[in-house]
Design an enzyme around this catalytic site. Structure first.
Site, PDB file in Angstrom:
ATOM      1  N   LYS A   1      35.060  30.369  31.191  1.00 43.56           N
ATOM      2  CA  LYS A   1      36.032  31.546  31.090  1.00 43.56           C
ATOM      3  C   LYS A   1      37.272  31.403  30.298  1.00 43.56           C
ATOM      4  O   LYS A   1      37.279  30.300  29.722  1.00 43.56           O
ATOM      5  CB  LYS A   1      36.472  31.445  32.725  1.00 43.56           C
ATOM      6  CG  LYS A   1      35.435  32.164  33.469  1.00 43.56           C
ATOM      7  CD  LYS A   1      35.983  32.490  35.014  1.00 43.56           C
ATOM      8  CE  LYS A   1      34.892  33.150  35.919  1.00 43.56           C
ATOM      9  NZ  LYS A   1      35.319  33.216  37.178  1.00 43.56           N
TER      10      LYS A   1
ATOM     11  N   ARG B   1      30.410  26.806  40.568  1.00 44.37           N
ATOM     12  CA  ARG B   1      29.509  27.609  39.758  1.00 44.37           C
ATOM     13  C   ARG B   1      29.898  27.664  38.436  1.00 44.37           C
ATOM     14  O   ARG B   1      30.532  27.655  37.516  1.00 44.37           O
ATOM     15  CB  ARG B   1      30.126  29.001  40.242  1.00 44.37           C
ATOM     16  CG  ARG B   1      29.017  30.176  39.754  1.00 44.37           C
ATOM     17  CD  ARG B   1      29.662  31.638  40.382  1.00 44.37           C
ATOM     18  NE  ARG B   1      28.623  32.640  40.062  1.00 44.37           N
ATOM     19  CZ  ARG B   1      29.070  33.201  38.676  1.00 44.37           C
ATOM     20  NH1 ARG B   1      29.823  32.552  37.791  1.00 44.37           N
ATOM     21  NH2 ARG B   1      28.151  34.193  38.281  1.00 44.37           N
TER      22      ARG B   1
HETATM   23  N1  LIG Z   1      32.430  33.062  43.708  1.00 48.44           N
HETATM   24  C1  LIG Z   1      32.305  33.425  42.398  1.00 48.44           C
HETATM   25  N2  LIG Z   1      31.664  34.273  41.991  1.00 48.44           N
HETATM   26  C2  LIG Z   1      31.713  34.718  40.485  1.00 48.44           C
HETATM   27  N3  LIG Z   1      31.011  35.298  40.022  1.00 48.44           N
HETATM   28  C3  LIG Z   1      31.513  35.340  38.826  1.00 48.44           C
HETATM   29  S1  LIG Z   1      31.120  36.532  37.479  1.00 48.44           S
HETATM   30  C4  LIG Z   1      32.192  35.979  36.124  1.00 48.44           C
HETATM   31  C5  LIG Z   1      33.212  37.253  35.711  1.00 48.44           C
HETATM   32  C6  LIG Z   1      34.287  36.904  34.850  1.00 48.44           C
HETATM   33  C7  LIG Z   1      34.035  36.400  33.570  1.00 48.44           C
HETATM   34  C8  LIG Z   1      35.081  36.072  32.483  1.00 48.44           C
HETATM   35  C9  LIG Z   1      36.214  35.957  33.078  1.00 48.44           C
HETATM   36  S2  LIG Z   1      37.681  35.475  32.042  1.00 48.44           S
HETATM   37  N4  LIG Z   1      38.280  36.732  31.584  1.00 48.44           N
HETATM   38  O1  LIG Z   1      38.538  34.707  32.925  1.00 48.44           O
HETATM   39  O2  LIG Z   1      36.827  34.970  30.801  1.00 48.44           O
HETATM   40  C10 LIG Z   1      36.621  36.502  34.451  1.00 48.44           C
HETATM   41  C11 LIG Z   1      35.446  37.007  35.291  1.00 48.44           C
HETATM   42  N5  LIG Z   1      32.649  34.325  38.402  1.00 48.44           N
HETATM   43  C12 LIG Z   1      32.751  34.025  39.772  1.00 48.44           C
HETATM   44  C13 LIG Z   1      33.466  33.069  40.254  1.00 48.44           C
HETATM   45  O3  LIG Z   1      34.690  32.476  39.807  1.00 48.44           O
HETATM   46  N6  LIG Z   1      33.480  32.948  41.619  1.00 48.44           N
END
Ligand SMILES: Nc1nc2[nH]c(SCCc3ccc(S(N)(=O)=O)cc3)nc2c(=O)[nH]1
Length: 279
Positions: A225, A260
Site C-alpha cells: 500500500k 492479507r
Molecule cells: N480486510 C481487508 N480487506 C481489504 N481489501 C483490500 S483491497 C486494497 C484497496 C486499497 C489499495 C491501496 C490503498 S493505498 N492508497 O493505501 O495504497 C488503499 C486501499 N484492502 C484490504 C484491507 O486492508 N483489509
C-alpha cells in the site's frame, strides 16, 4: 485456544495466519485476455499462493483502491463466480472480499465463501441479517472512512485510534446483537482506507489498544500500500515487498493475527523466523 470460525474451518489464531490475495481486477485483461484467460490466470495464481504458504485465499471482484472505477454488481459477480466455484472444491478457507449483500448471498448460496471480508463492515442493507442466517461463515469487519472514490481526499480525524476502535466495536456489537457468534468475527482498522501516513502509523502503533478495546482478533492489510511506498520511496507497488513484510512483522509484534498479503512466501518465511526468534 483462540480460533476463527470460518464456515467448515476453524482457523488457529495461536499462530499467524496468511490470507493470500487473488486479484480479479480488469488489469488482467491488459493483454486483451478474456474471462476464461482471467479465470485460469487467477486459479494458477491461487495455486501458487497455497504452495507459498497461504492459509486463506481472499477473492475480490471489485477494486476498492482509491479512485477505482465503479464496478456493477453483475460485473463483480461475473468475475468472482467462476473462481469461487472452482476453489470451493480445494478444501481451503476461501474469503470473499465484497461490500454488497447480493454478492455475499450469491456466494453463500453457491457454497463458495467460508469468510465474508467486507471493507464496509456489513453496512450494506441486509448484510448483517444475511450473515446472521448463516451457521458459521467467518466475517471480517473493516473500518473505512468515506468511500473508495474520495476516501483519500484529505482524510481527517479528531482521534483516529479512538474513532476506528469505536466504529469497529459498534459494528461487532451489531453482529453480536443479531446472533452472530464472537468466534466468527475479526476486525480490521483498514490501512489506507481514508487514512494518510500519520493515521496509518498511529493505527499501527496502537494496534494493542485496538485489540484490547474489542477483545476480537485483528486482521490487517498493509501489503504494497501507499504507506509502504511513502516510507520506502518505492513508487512501484511490486517493489514494496520488503517494506510490506516489515509492516506485517510490526503488526504481528503488536498482536495482529491474520495478514492479507500479495507476497505470501516472503511474509510466511518472515513470520516463521519472527515466531521462532522474535516474540
Ligand atoms: N480486510 C481487508 N480487506 C481489504 N481489501 C483490500 S483491497 C486494497 C484497496 C486499497 C489499495 C491501496 C490503498 S493505498 N492508497 O493505501 O495504497 C488503499 C486501499 N484492502 C484490504 C484491507 O486492508 N483489509
Amino acid at each position: 485456544m483462540s480460533i476463527w470460525q470460518a464456515g467448515r474451518f476453524q482457523i488457529d489464531l495461536n499462530r499467524p495466519q496468511i490470507m493470500g490475495i487473488v486479484n480479479l481486477t480488469p488489469d488482467s485483461f491488459s493483454d486483451g485476455g478474456t474471462y476464461s484467460h482471467t479465470v485460469q490466470t487467477a486459479l494458477r495464481h491461487a495455486e501458487q499462493l497455497l504452495k507459498d504458504g497461504a492459509d486463506i485465499l481472499d477473492i475480490g471482484g471489485e477494486s476498492t483502491r482509491p479512485g477505482a472505477a465503479y464496478v456493477s454488481l453483475a460485473e463483480e459477480w461475473a468475475r468472482v463466480q467462476p473462481v469461487l466455484a472452482e476453489v470451493a472444491g480445494w478444501g481451503v478457507p476461501v474469503s470473499l472480499d465484497t461490500r454488497r449483500t447480493e454478492v455475499m448471498a450469491k456466494a453463500l448460496d453457491l457454497g463458495g465463501a467460508d469468510i465474508i471480508n467486507d471493507v464496509a463492515a456489513l453496512s450494506d442493507a441486509g448484510a448483517v441479517d444475511l450473515l446472521a442466517q448463516q451457521a458459521d461463515t467467518g466475517i471480517c469487519l473493516m473500518h473505512m472512512q468515506g468511500l473508495p472514490e474520495t476516501m483519500q481526499d484529505n482524510p481527517h480525524y479528531q482521534d483516529v485510534v479512538g474513532e476506528v476502535a469505536r466504529y469497529l466495536n459498534s459494528r461487532a456489537a451489531a453482529c453480536i446483537e443479531a446472533g452472530i457468534a464472537r468466534t466468527r468475527i475479526t476486525l480490521d482498522p483498514g490501512f489506507g482506507f481514508g487514512k494518510n501516513l500519520q493515521h496509518n502509523t498511529a493505527l499501527m502503533r496502537h494496534l494493542p489498544e485496538l485489540a484490547a478495546a474489542t477483545g476480537l482478533p485483528l486482521l490487517i492489510g498493509v501489503s504494497r500500500k501507499r504507506m509502504i511506498g511513502e516510507l520506502t520511496g518505492e513508487t512501484d507497488a511490486a517493489a514494496r515487498v520488503h517494506g510490506s513484510v516489515a509492516a506485517a512483522l510490526a503488526a504481528a509484534a503488536r498482536g495482529a493475527r491474520i495478514f492479507r498479503v500479495h507476497d505470501v512466501k516472503a511474509t510466511a518465511d518472515a513470520l516463521k523466523v519472527w515466531q521462532a526468534l522474535g516474540v
